[in-house]
Write a protein that holds these residues in place. Sequence first.
Motif, PDB file in Angstrom:
ATOM      1  N   ASN A  43      -6.803   5.287  16.868  1.00  0.00           N
ATOM      2  CA  ASN A  43      -7.191   4.529  15.462  1.00  0.00           C
ATOM      3  C   ASN A  43      -8.510   5.051  14.769  1.00  0.00           C
ATOM      4  OD1 ASN A  43      -9.032   4.158  18.068  1.00  0.00           O
ATOM      5  ND2 ASN A  43      -9.844   1.830  16.648  1.00  0.00           N
ATOM      6  N   ALA A  44      -8.590   6.378  14.923  1.00  0.00           N
ATOM      7  CA  ALA A  44     -10.374   6.904  14.181  1.00  0.00           C
ATOM      8  C   ALA A  44      -9.194   7.973  13.197  1.00  0.00           C
ATOM      9  CB  ALA A  44     -10.376   7.891  14.862  1.00  0.00           C
ATOM     10  N   MET A  45      -9.879   6.829  11.611  1.00  0.00           N
ATOM     11  CA  MET A  45      -9.124   7.729  10.609  1.00  0.00           C
ATOM     12  C   MET A  45     -10.293   7.906   9.338  1.00  0.00           C
ATOM     13  SD  MET A  45      -8.506   3.778   8.876  1.00  0.00           S
ATOM     14  CE  MET A  45      -9.404   2.810   8.751  1.00  0.00           C
ATOM     15  N   VAL A  46     -10.043   8.602   8.324  1.00  0.00           N
ATOM     16  CA  VAL A  46     -10.771   8.776   7.490  1.00  0.00           C
ATOM     17  C   VAL A  46     -10.576   8.620   6.322  1.00  0.00           C
ATOM     18  CG1 VAL A  46     -11.533  11.377   6.102  1.00  0.00           C
ATOM     19  CG2 VAL A  46     -10.698  11.637   8.633  1.00  0.00           C
ATOM     20  N   VAL A  47     -11.762   7.954   6.243  1.00  0.00           N
ATOM     21  CA  VAL A  47     -11.775   6.993   5.037  1.00  0.00           C
ATOM     22  C   VAL A  47     -12.401   7.538   3.761  1.00  0.00           C
ATOM     23  CG1 VAL A  47     -12.922   4.622   3.874  1.00  0.00           C
ATOM     24  CG2 VAL A  47     -12.273   4.913   6.290  1.00  0.00           C
ATOM     25  N   SER A  48     -11.899   8.018   2.716  1.00  0.00           N
ATOM     26  CA  SER A  48     -12.079   8.599   0.936  1.00  0.00           C
ATOM     27  C   SER A  48     -12.390   7.711   0.090  1.00  0.00           C
ATOM     28  CB  SER A  48     -11.087  10.005   1.139  1.00  0.00           C
ATOM     29  OG  SER A  48     -11.209  10.620   2.007  1.00  0.00           O
ATOM     30  N   THR A  49     -13.732   7.445  -0.547  1.00  0.00           N
ATOM     31  CA  THR A  49     -14.124   6.569  -1.498  1.00  0.00           C
ATOM     32  C   THR A  49     -14.362   7.898  -2.656  1.00  0.00           C
ATOM     33  OG1 THR A  49     -16.443   6.271  -0.479  1.00  0.00           O
ATOM     34  CG2 THR A  49     -14.520   4.955  -0.015  1.00  0.00           C
ATOM     35  N   ALA A  50     -14.490   7.414  -3.595  1.00  0.00           N
ATOM     36  CA  ALA A  50     -15.736   7.508  -4.306  1.00  0.00           C
ATOM     37  C   ALA A  50     -16.457   6.410  -5.389  1.00  0.00           C
ATOM     38  CB  ALA A  50     -14.152   8.447  -6.368  1.00  0.00           C
ATOM     39  N   ASP A  51     -17.786   7.189  -6.063  1.00  0.00           N
ATOM     40  CA  ASP A  51     -18.529   5.413  -6.847  1.00  0.00           C
ATOM     41  C   ASP A  51     -17.884   5.834  -7.742  1.00  0.00           C
ATOM     42  OD1 ASP A  51     -19.368   8.065  -8.500  1.00  0.00           O
ATOM     43  OD2 ASP A  51     -21.601   8.153  -6.854  1.00  0.00           O
ATOM     44  N   ALA A  52     -19.052   5.116  -8.736  1.00  0.00           N
ATOM     45  CA  ALA A  52     -18.590   4.942  -9.788  1.00  0.00           C
ATOM     46  C   ALA A  52     -17.987   6.322 -10.835  1.00  0.00           C
ATOM     47  CB  ALA A  52     -18.888   3.892 -11.022  1.00  0.00           C
ATOM     48  N   GLY A  53     -18.856   6.716 -10.456  1.00  0.00           N
ATOM     49  CA  GLY A  53     -19.224   8.949 -11.463  1.00  0.00           C
ATOM     50  C   GLY A  53     -18.148   9.200 -11.074  1.00  0.00           C
ATOM     51  N   GLY A  54     -17.685   8.904 -10.335  1.00  0.00           N
ATOM     52  CA  GLY A  54     -16.288   9.850  -9.406  1.00  0.00           C
ATOM     53  C   GLY A  54     -16.764  10.955  -7.678  1.00  0.00           C
ATOM     54  N   VAL A  91      -9.175   3.571  -2.235  1.00  0.00           N
ATOM     55  CA  VAL A  91      -9.266   4.618  -1.482  1.00  0.00           C
ATOM     56  C   VAL A  91      -8.604   4.899  -0.700  1.00  0.00           C
ATOM     57  CG1 VAL A  91      -8.736   2.118  -0.040  1.00  0.00           C
ATOM     58  CG2 VAL A  91     -10.087   4.176   1.034  1.00  0.00           C
ATOM     59  N   ALA A  92      -9.146   6.082  -0.195  1.00  0.00           N
ATOM     60  CA  ALA A  92      -7.607   6.498   0.830  1.00  0.00           C
ATOM     61  C   ALA A  92      -8.073   6.845   2.170  1.00  0.00           C
ATOM     62  CB  ALA A  92      -7.081   8.457   0.117  1.00  0.00           C
ATOM     63  N   LEU A  93      -6.811   6.749   2.656  1.00  0.00           N
ATOM     64  CA  LEU A  93      -7.350   6.865   4.428  1.00  0.00           C
ATOM     65  C   LEU A  93      -6.124   7.891   5.174  1.00  0.00           C
ATOM     66  CD1 LEU A  93      -6.402   3.037   5.104  1.00  0.00           C
ATOM     67  CD2 LEU A  93      -8.365   4.029   4.728  1.00  0.00           C
ATOM     68  N   LEU A  94      -7.030   8.648   6.389  1.00  0.00           N
ATOM     69  CA  LEU A  94      -6.488   9.469   7.262  1.00  0.00           C
ATOM     70  C   LEU A  94      -6.375   9.445   8.193  1.00  0.00           C
ATOM     71  CD1 LEU A  94      -4.670  12.431   7.158  1.00  0.00           C
ATOM     72  CD2 LEU A  94      -7.069  13.613   6.875  1.00  0.00           C
ATOM     73  N   PHE A  95      -4.963   9.402   9.048  1.00  0.00           N
ATOM     74  CA  PHE A  95      -4.885   9.058  10.570  1.00  0.00           C
ATOM     75  C   PHE A  95      -4.190  10.409  10.862  1.00  0.00           C
ATOM     76  CE2 PHE A  95      -4.916   5.155   9.265  1.00  0.00           C
ATOM     77  CZ  PHE A  95      -5.317   4.324  10.203  1.00  0.00           C
ATOM     78  N   PRO A  96      -5.454  11.351  11.100  1.00  0.00           N
ATOM     79  CA  PRO A  96      -5.492  13.018  11.692  1.00  0.00           C
ATOM     80  C   PRO A  96      -4.874  12.763  13.234  1.00  0.00           C
ATOM     81  CG  PRO A  96      -7.780  12.443  11.312  1.00  0.00           C
ATOM     82  CD  PRO A  96      -7.296  11.412  11.503  1.00  0.00           C
ATOM     83  N   TRP A  97      -3.450  12.660  13.659  1.00  0.00           N
ATOM     84  CA  TRP A  97      -3.095  13.082  14.917  1.00  0.00           C
ATOM     85  C   TRP A  97      -2.431  14.820  15.268  1.00  0.00           C
ATOM     86  CZ3 TRP A  97       0.175   7.856  13.439  1.00  0.00           C
ATOM     87  CH2 TRP A  97      -0.761   6.874  13.393  1.00  0.00           C
ATOM     88  N   HIS A  98      -3.479  15.411  15.177  1.00  0.00           N
ATOM     89  CA  HIS A  98      -3.441  16.514  15.169  1.00  0.00           C
ATOM     90  C   HIS A  98      -2.401  17.502  15.955  1.00  0.00           C
ATOM     91  CE1 HIS A  98      -5.147  17.317  11.640  1.00  0.00           C
ATOM     92  NE2 HIS A  98      -6.266  17.241  11.945  1.00  0.00           N
ATOM     93  N   PRO A  99      -2.758  16.786  17.218  1.00  0.00           N
ATOM     94  CA  PRO A  99      -1.703  16.908  19.277  1.00  0.00           C
ATOM     95  C   PRO A  99      -0.252  16.602  19.167  1.00  0.00           C
ATOM     96  CG  PRO A  99      -3.660  16.067  19.891  1.00  0.00           C
ATOM     97  CD  PRO A  99      -3.831  16.098  17.711  1.00  0.00           C
ATOM     98  N   MET A 100      -0.433  15.321  17.630  1.00  0.00           N
ATOM     99  CA  MET A 100       1.266  15.232  17.601  1.00  0.00           C
ATOM    100  C   MET A 100       2.486  15.562  16.460  1.00  0.00           C
ATOM    101  SD  MET A 100       0.566  10.941  18.465  1.00  0.00           S
ATOM    102  CE  MET A 100       2.397  11.111  18.453  1.00  0.00           C
TER     103      MET A 100
END
Length: 213
Positions: A43-54, A91-100
Motif C-alpha cells: 500500500n506504499a505509494m509515491v504522492v507527487s504534488t506541485a505548489d501554486a508556482g509549479g 496530484v499524481a500517485l505511483l504504486f511501484p510494485w517492482h518485484p511483480m
Amino acid sequence: MREHYRAEGLAEGELAARPMEQFARWFRDAVRTADEGSLYEPNAMVVSTADAGGRPSSRTVLLKRYDDEGFVFYTNYGSRKARDLAENPQVALLFPWHPMARQVLVTGTAARTGRDETAAYFRTRPHGSQLGAWASAQSTVVTSRTELDTAYEELAARYPEGEQVPVPPHWGGFRVVPRTVEFWQGRENRLHDRLRYVREPDGPGWRVERLSP
C-alpha cells in the motif's frame, strides 16, 4: 543495469470495466506477493504534488483506503503536500510494485475527507501513531531529535495507553479522485504493456487506451 522482464502480458480483454475494479485485482495480487515476502508494503505509494508556482515534490505515503470514489491517505494538514494541495489540487500517485514488474500510475484531483471519516480512521490507529500525529508538526524545522522525542513523551504522559486521544484538528485525510489510471506490466525487450483508463469528460464512463512503451 537493466532487468529483462519475462512476466505475462496485459491485454485489453482482461481488464475490468472500471479502473478501481482493476486496481482491486492487482492490489490483491500485490498483497499476496507481500505475504510471500518479496514485496514490502504493497500500500506504499509515491504522492507527487506541485505548489501554486509549479514547484513539484514527491514523497511516499501509505494508502489507507480505496473505493469507487478513489484513493485515500492521511496527513498533517500543515505538511508540504497538504499545503501544495490547498493551492493546487492536481496530484499524481505511483504504486511501484517492482518485484511483480508492475506499476499503477494515477492522475487526478485531491479533496479533504470529512471529519467523521477522519475520526473513524484515527480511532483505528495504534496508540503511538495517534500520539505521533500530535507530536509532529510535519514538514517544519525542528532543532533536534530531542525536541520531537520530548513532545511525544509529554503526550504519552497526558494520554497513557488505554485513554482516548482526541483527533488533531490539523490532521486528516485526502481522497484522490482519479482522472486517469494506468496499469503498467513489464514485458520482454522493453515492450511493456501500458493500458490507461481515461475518464470521459461528459459522463461517468471510462475509455481504455494503449500507450506505447
